[in-house]
Design a protein around this motif. Structure first.
Motif, PDB file in Angstrom:
ATOM      1  N   ILE A 100       0.728  -1.245   0.142  1.00 37.37           N
ATOM      2  CA  ILE A 100      -0.106   0.030   0.147  1.00 37.37           C
ATOM      3  C   ILE A 100       0.855   1.149   0.049  1.00 37.37           C
ATOM      4  N   PHE A 101       1.816   1.292   0.812  1.00 40.00           N
ATOM      5  CA  PHE A 101       2.658   2.363   0.862  1.00 40.00           C
ATOM      6  C   PHE A 101       3.420   2.585  -0.432  1.00 40.00           C
ATOM      7  N   VAL A 102       4.027   1.601  -1.235  1.00 41.47           N
ATOM      8  CA  VAL A 102       4.758   1.663  -2.280  1.00 41.47           C
ATOM      9  C   VAL A 102       3.884   2.313  -3.459  1.00 41.47           C
TER      10      VAL A 102
ATOM     11  N   ASN B 132      -0.666  22.783  -7.266  1.00 39.24           N
ATOM     12  CA  ASN B 132      -0.971  22.229  -8.582  1.00 39.24           C
ATOM     13  C   ASN B 132      -1.366  20.683  -8.657  1.00 39.24           C
ATOM     14  N   LEU B 133      -1.507  20.126  -7.541  1.00 38.17           N
ATOM     15  CA  LEU B 133      -1.651  18.707  -7.533  1.00 38.17           C
ATOM     16  C   LEU B 133      -3.058  18.499  -7.716  1.00 38.17           C
ATOM     17  N   PRO B 134      -3.504  17.283  -8.459  1.00 44.64           N
ATOM     18  CA  PRO B 134      -5.118  17.100  -8.596  1.00 44.64           C
ATOM     19  C   PRO B 134      -5.513  16.651  -7.312  1.00 44.64           C
ATOM     20  N   GLU B 135      -6.916  16.437  -6.999  1.00 42.71           N
ATOM     21  CA  GLU B 135      -7.525  15.886  -5.842  1.00 42.71           C
ATOM     22  C   GLU B 135      -6.939  14.549  -5.547  1.00 42.71           C
ATOM     23  N   GLU B 136      -6.739  13.826  -6.649  1.00 44.21           N
ATOM     24  CA  GLU B 136      -6.432  12.364  -6.390  1.00 44.21           C
ATOM     25  C   GLU B 136      -5.100  12.143  -5.384  1.00 44.21           C
ATOM     26  N   ALA B 137      -4.220  13.524  -5.407  1.00 44.03           N
ATOM     27  CA  ALA B 137      -3.145  13.314  -4.577  1.00 44.03           C
ATOM     28  C   ALA B 137      -3.487  13.082  -2.946  1.00 44.03           C
TER      29      ALA B 137
ATOM     30  N   LEU C 218      12.094  16.400 -10.164  1.00 50.59           N
ATOM     31  CA  LEU C 218      12.894  15.711 -11.199  1.00 50.59           C
ATOM     32  C   LEU C 218      12.711  14.121 -10.842  1.00 50.59           C
ATOM     33  N   GLY C 219      11.941  14.038  -9.925  1.00 50.66           N
ATOM     34  CA  GLY C 219      11.505  12.798  -9.705  1.00 50.66           C
ATOM     35  C   GLY C 219      12.146  12.102  -8.482  1.00 50.66           C
ATOM     36  N   SER C 220      12.080  10.812  -8.101  1.00 50.85           N
ATOM     37  CA  SER C 220      12.412  10.550  -6.744  1.00 50.85           C
ATOM     38  C   SER C 220      13.031   8.879  -6.752  1.00 50.85           C
ATOM     39  N   ARG C 221      13.566   8.606  -5.802  1.00 54.02           N
ATOM     40  CA  ARG C 221      13.944   7.077  -5.793  1.00 54.02           C
ATOM     41  C   ARG C 221      13.484   6.731  -4.315  1.00 54.02           C
ATOM     42  N   LEU C 222      13.201   5.427  -4.320  1.00 56.22           N
ATOM     43  CA  LEU C 222      12.847   4.723  -2.765  1.00 56.22           C
ATOM     44  C   LEU C 222      13.536   3.941  -2.599  1.00 56.22           C
ATOM     45  N   HIS C 223      14.286   3.622  -1.599  1.00 54.74           N
ATOM     46  CA  HIS C 223      15.074   2.583  -1.073  1.00 54.74           C
ATOM     47  C   HIS C 223      14.448   1.949   0.266  1.00 54.74           C
ATOM     48  N   LYS C 224      14.795   0.560   0.384  1.00 53.02           N
ATOM     49  CA  LYS C 224      14.408  -0.261   1.519  1.00 53.02           C
ATOM     50  C   LYS C 224      15.373  -0.741   2.109  1.00 53.02           C
ATOM     51  N   SER C 225      15.257  -0.546   3.587  1.00 55.09           N
ATOM     52  CA  SER C 225      16.443  -1.030   4.465  1.00 55.09           C
ATOM     53  C   SER C 225      16.046  -2.673   4.854  1.00 55.09           C
ATOM     54  N   GLU C 226      16.671  -3.355   5.619  1.00 52.18           N
ATOM     55  CA  GLU C 226      16.432  -4.553   5.976  1.00 52.18           C
ATOM     56  C   GLU C 226      15.153  -4.766   7.088  1.00 52.18           C
TER      57      GLU C 226
ATOM     58  N   ASN D  68       2.542   6.712  -6.889  1.00 48.36           N
ATOM     59  CA  ASN D  68       1.498   7.472  -7.379  1.00 48.36           C
ATOM     60  C   ASN D  68       1.635   8.879  -7.070  1.00 48.36           C
ATOM     61  N   LEU D  69       1.825   9.211  -6.044  1.00 41.86           N
ATOM     62  CA  LEU D  69       2.190  10.528  -5.622  1.00 41.86           C
ATOM     63  C   LEU D  69       3.277  11.129  -6.189  1.00 41.86           C
ATOM     64  N   THR D  70       4.450  10.540  -6.142  1.00 34.53           N
ATOM     65  CA  THR D  70       5.520  10.888  -6.703  1.00 34.53           C
ATOM     66  C   THR D  70       5.171  11.282  -8.313  1.00 34.53           C
ATOM     67  N   ASP D  71       4.815  10.317  -8.925  1.00 30.42           N
ATOM     68  CA  ASP D  71       4.401  10.571 -10.356  1.00 30.42           C
ATOM     69  C   ASP D  71       3.506  11.829 -10.647  1.00 30.42           C
ATOM     70  N   LEU D  72       2.693  12.121  -9.653  1.00 29.94           N
ATOM     71  CA  LEU D  72       1.797  13.527  -9.676  1.00 29.94           C
ATOM     72  C   LEU D  72       2.564  14.596  -9.471  1.00 29.94           C
TER      73      LEU D  72
END
Length: 101
Positions: A14-16, A63-68, A33-41, A21-25
């Motif tokens: 759910i989080f990912v 400027n974000l749409p309501e779906e954000a 310029l976008g983002s990267r997500l990393h996961k620890s152990e 989707n939020l990062t894309d918006l």
């Protein structure tokens, strides 16, 4: 921007999904310029978001749409903790999209 997310057990998908989707918006509507997500152990995720200039980040959000809002809510609900670790300025970017092998 460097973010820390501590995700509740069983809420990872759910989080990912919400983060993606939020990062894309934000990219499409706010000029990031976008983002990267990393996961620890553990259940800790670290995200790095890049912006072309500090002032673009400072004025972002209107400027974000309501779906954000639904994606933000899903992220908040799926996390035990969300925090901004650092606000950083890019000095040099040598990150590549493909390896040189």
């Amino acid at each position: 921007m460097l973010y820390n997310f501590v995700v509740k057990p069983g809420q990872e998908d759910i989080f990912v999904d919400a983060w993606t989707n939020l990062t894309d918006l934000i990219y499409k509507h706010e000029g990031s310029l976008g983002s990267r997500l990393h996961k620890s152990e553990t259940q800790q995720y670290i995200a790095y978001a890049q912006w072309p200039r500090q002032f673009v980040f400072d004025k972002a959000g209107s400027n974000l749409p309501e779906e954000a809002d639904a994606y933000r809510d899903a992220m908040r609900t799926s996390c035990e903790k969300i925090e901004v670790l650092q606000k950083l300025e890019v000095v040099k970017d040598v990150l590549k999209q493909t390896p040189n092998v």
